[in-house]
Design a protein around this motif. Sequence first.
Motif, PDB file in Angstrom:
ATOM      1  N   LYS A 105       0.826  -1.215   0.000  1.00  0.00           N
ATOM      2  CA  LYS A 105       0.000   0.000   0.000  1.00  0.00           C
ATOM      3  C   LYS A 105       0.856   1.260   0.000  1.00  0.00           C
ATOM      4  O   LYS A 105       0.556   2.229  -0.708  1.00  0.00           O
ATOM      5  CB  LYS A 105      -0.932  -0.011   1.213  1.00  0.00           C
ATOM      6  CG  LYS A 105      -2.045  -1.035   1.119  1.00  0.00           C
ATOM      7  CD  LYS A 105      -2.888  -1.052   2.378  1.00  0.00           C
ATOM      8  CE  LYS A 105      -4.001  -2.086   2.277  1.00  0.00           C
ATOM      9  NZ  LYS A 105      -4.815  -2.157   3.524  1.00  0.00           N
ATOM     10  N   ILE A 106       1.919   1.252   0.790  1.00  0.00           N
ATOM     11  CA  ILE A 106       2.793   2.428   0.845  1.00  0.00           C
ATOM     12  C   ILE A 106       3.490   2.623  -0.504  1.00  0.00           C
ATOM     13  O   ILE A 106       3.594   3.742  -1.015  1.00  0.00           O
ATOM     14  CB  ILE A 106       3.819   2.284   1.981  1.00  0.00           C
ATOM     15  CG1 ILE A 106       3.106   2.355   3.338  1.00  0.00           C
ATOM     16  CG2 ILE A 106       4.883   3.369   1.889  1.00  0.00           C
ATOM     17  CD1 ILE A 106       4.015   2.129   4.516  1.00  0.00           C
ATOM     18  N   ALA A 107       3.941   1.513  -1.101  1.00  0.00           N
ATOM     19  CA  ALA A 107       4.622   1.609  -2.393  1.00  0.00           C
ATOM     20  C   ALA A 107       3.708   2.181  -3.473  1.00  0.00           C
ATOM     21  O   ALA A 107       4.166   2.833  -4.412  1.00  0.00           O
ATOM     22  CB  ALA A 107       5.135   0.240  -2.823  1.00  0.00           C
ATOM     23  N   ALA A 108       2.400   1.955  -3.320  1.00  0.00           N
ATOM     24  CA  ALA A 108       1.447   2.413  -4.330  1.00  0.00           C
ATOM     25  C   ALA A 108       1.167   3.908  -4.252  1.00  0.00           C
ATOM     26  O   ALA A 108       0.688   4.494  -5.222  1.00  0.00           O
ATOM     27  CB  ALA A 108       0.146   1.627  -4.201  1.00  0.00           C
ATOM     28  N   VAL A 109       1.453   4.541  -3.112  1.00  0.00           N
ATOM     29  CA  VAL A 109       1.060   5.947  -2.942  1.00  0.00           C
ATOM     30  C   VAL A 109       2.223   6.917  -2.795  1.00  0.00           C
ATOM     31  O   VAL A 109       2.038   8.123  -2.960  1.00  0.00           O
ATOM     32  CB  VAL A 109       0.105   6.113  -1.727  1.00  0.00           C
ATOM     33  CG1 VAL A 109      -1.164   5.302  -1.940  1.00  0.00           C
ATOM     34  CG2 VAL A 109       0.794   5.707  -0.424  1.00  0.00           C
ATOM     35  N   ILE A 110       3.422   6.408  -2.482  1.00  0.00           N
ATOM     36  CA  ILE A 110       4.542   7.324  -2.291  1.00  0.00           C
ATOM     37  C   ILE A 110       5.145   7.701  -3.638  1.00  0.00           C
ATOM     38  O   ILE A 110       4.984   6.991  -4.634  1.00  0.00           O
ATOM     39  CB  ILE A 110       5.632   6.722  -1.376  1.00  0.00           C
ATOM     40  CG1 ILE A 110       6.200   5.439  -1.975  1.00  0.00           C
ATOM     41  CG2 ILE A 110       5.085   6.478   0.015  1.00  0.00           C
ATOM     42  CD1 ILE A 110       7.327   4.849  -1.169  1.00  0.00           C
ATOM     43  N   PRO A 111       5.865   8.840  -3.710  1.00  0.00           N
ATOM     44  CA  PRO A 111       6.491   9.263  -4.964  1.00  0.00           C
ATOM     45  C   PRO A 111       7.530   8.239  -5.449  1.00  0.00           C
ATOM     46  O   PRO A 111       8.103   7.498  -4.646  1.00  0.00           O
ATOM     47  CB  PRO A 111       7.167  10.583  -4.589  1.00  0.00           C
ATOM     48  CG  PRO A 111       6.475  11.047  -3.361  1.00  0.00           C
ATOM     49  CD  PRO A 111       6.066   9.813  -2.631  1.00  0.00           C
ATOM     50  N   PRO A 112       7.780   8.201  -6.754  1.00  0.00           N
ATOM     51  CA  PRO A 112       8.733   7.223  -7.307  1.00  0.00           C
ATOM     52  C   PRO A 112      10.114   7.266  -6.670  1.00  0.00           C
ATOM     53  O   PRO A 112      10.756   6.227  -6.502  1.00  0.00           O
ATOM     54  CB  PRO A 112       8.789   7.605  -8.794  1.00  0.00           C
ATOM     55  CG  PRO A 112       7.468   8.248  -9.072  1.00  0.00           C
ATOM     56  CD  PRO A 112       7.113   8.988  -7.805  1.00  0.00           C
TER      57      PRO A 112
END
Length: 231
Positions: A105-112
């Motif tokens: 979930k965190i990987a899906a919303v944080i900047p690249p």
Amino acid sequence: MRRADRLFEIVQLLRRARGPLTGEAIAAELETSRRSVYRDIAALIAQRVPIRGEAGIGYVLERGFDMPPLMLTSDEVEAVVLGAQWVLVHADDGLARAAADVLAKIAAVIPPHLRTAIEDPAVITPPAWHERGDAGVDVARLRAWSLQGRKLTIRYSDADGRESERTVWPFLVGYLDSVRMLIAWCELRGDFRMFRTDRLIAIDFLETRYPEHRATLRRRWLAMMAARRER
């Protein structure tokens, strides 16, 4: 607890509550003073958080309110990754799956530019070196009974192999590197006890709720452990 964290926790408490929460109840949950709670609620209202109520009666959070999204720093992402790695290795299957879901979930919303900290982290925890001896114990259910404040009847074998049967009030499950511990009030001993889950021979999950508040037991146990460390 930092004030910013306390403000967030107050909103979370009000969000979960089914009815008005008094300042006293909030203070007890956050282990702070009522005066601090009243100041914090006034600050939240000043920031246009839709809280209704007043001191002595209770507070409610109007439906539909949501906190703005929080942006994580690179250090915060790494802290989450490190914690999730530990849970994946040492916790029960339910928490391990939850840790993996959190990272996704965190990987899906944080900047690249922050995603690398999850996909190719610079932090790591060691693997589990030994097989756990509590494979037959439903640790997830122990956690649920602790949260619900329900009693257990257990048959336990101590370090010398002596067996005993007792009714306990579980309130915490401790996850250590090599073992897991059930922390409970023991009716047989009339005191707090810690039970290694790999020495639990049998568990009967009772529907009976114990009379003490779980938060109270937790605070008393933590105070007792702190006093022991000081000695």
